[in-house]
Design a protein around this motif. Sequence first.
Motif, short mmCIF file in Angstrom:
data_model
loop_
_atom_site.label_atom_id
_atom_site.label_comp_id
_atom_site.label_asym_id
_atom_site.label_seq_id
_atom_site.Cartn_x
_atom_site.Cartn_y
_atom_site.Cartn_z
N SER A 318 0.83 -1.20 0.00
CA SER A 318 0.00 0.00 0.00
C SER A 318 0.88 1.26 0.00
CB SER A 318 -0.90 -0.07 1.23
OG SER A 318 -1.62 1.10 1.36
N ASP A 319 1.99 1.21 0.75
CA ASP A 319 2.92 2.35 0.75
C ASP A 319 3.56 2.53 -0.62
OD1 ASP A 319 2.36 2.79 3.35
OD2 ASP A 319 4.23 1.96 4.16
N TRP A 321 2.38 1.67 -3.44
CA TRP A 321 1.32 2.18 -4.32
C TRP A 321 1.17 3.70 -4.16
CZ3 TRP A 321 -2.07 -0.28 -7.78
CH2 TRP A 321 -3.16 0.48 -8.21
N ASP A 322 0.99 4.15 -2.89
CA ASP A 322 0.76 5.59 -2.66
C ASP A 322 1.96 6.42 -3.11
OD1 ASP A 322 -1.66 4.93 -1.59
OD2 ASP A 322 -1.03 5.09 0.51
N LYS A 326 2.42 9.20 -6.42
CA LYS A 326 2.97 10.55 -6.33
C LYS A 326 4.16 10.72 -7.28
CE LYS A 326 4.32 13.15 -2.45
NZ LYS A 326 4.69 13.02 -1.06
#
Length: 331
Positions: A318-319, A321-322, A326
């Motif tokens: 998830s990190d 991905w985020d 960006k």
Amino acid sequence: APGTVLITGTTSGVGLYATKALIDLGWKVITANRSPERAEKAAVKLGLPFRCPKQLQHISIDLSDLDSVSKGVKDLLDKLDEPLDALVCNAAVYMPRLSKPRRSPQGYELSMATNHFGHFLMIQLLLENLSKSKRPVWKGRSWGIESSRLVMLGTVTANYKELGGKIPIPAPADLGDLSGFKEGFLDPICMASGKRFKPGKAYKDSKLCNMITIQELHRRFKDSSVVFSSLYPGCVANTKLFRNTPKIFQWLFPLFQRFVTGGFVSQPLAGKRVAQVVSSPEFGISGVHWSWGNRQKKNGEQFSQKLSERITDPETASDVWDLSMKLAEVN
Ligand code: NDP
């Protein structure tokens, strides 16, 4: 029925032979390369396309450049009559002998930029289109709809669960605490972990990000009609991927893989494996990393390869991905 597939990196190696295998199966193939001219030359050399010229088209996308990815995908979407039925993220660079990092137009370390961020942006821009695919398939008694496919080339060296993933030359793939990404990944930062530059590891880390992306896509879009998968086609030890390794390595590595580890796979076989994952109903299971093993067996069957926690951990994914949203400038 065969559909339309977009595949990256087809001037040589696995991508070129996957193009051939997909055309053999009747697919319409659109290739994305930084040089469509070289892609066309390579295809023509293999005798492609052999039925109808419309079966093969080449578009221009430099995966190391986010602007080129956005523009290339936009131009493609403008001219597509039907949605894509599959996307194959195949292109990659491996530059194990650099003494200092090379940078992409956006200032990122070049192997992570090309192999991961370029593909990540491409996926984000094409996901909706892919989910609209309605490829008809004959289901024995009547026609049904086959899932569309998003296929990523993964590798054994990014999977810590396998022996090949533990090799400490120069170090196993490992994104650490992702502080390199968190701090913006610009000069002097060159590794996802924020640690010292190790060019061979930069490649492995980028492939780790590729494999994490597939797992995370599967988690986030479980209910969509898209099947997300990665594969290790075997050790295709004589492709141009190894062009930046020492000459002696380029000579010995295929022999070593052929006669010592038994891991060697020819380019045509690797291409066929990619085409199977794209096309065959047997591979229509989302979230799987397909492998045929490290030691190749005659008529060996595919199986779902176990993945290390570095690939499957949902929090890390998830990190990644985020942060990739960006850094790859996804709006
Ligand atoms: P090749 O070097 O033969 O092919 C790589 C392709 O990527 C080439 O067509 C190259 O085009 C293209 N490419 C490189 N940079 C860019 C860019 N900036 N924009 C667009 N295209 C680009 O390597 P392989 O066929 O061996 O590798 C294909 C995939 O298979 C990779 O993802 C690799 O990680 C994976 N893989 C390979 C294994 C192997 O043993 N060979 C094993 C496991 C996985 P150009 O001519 O322009 O450089």
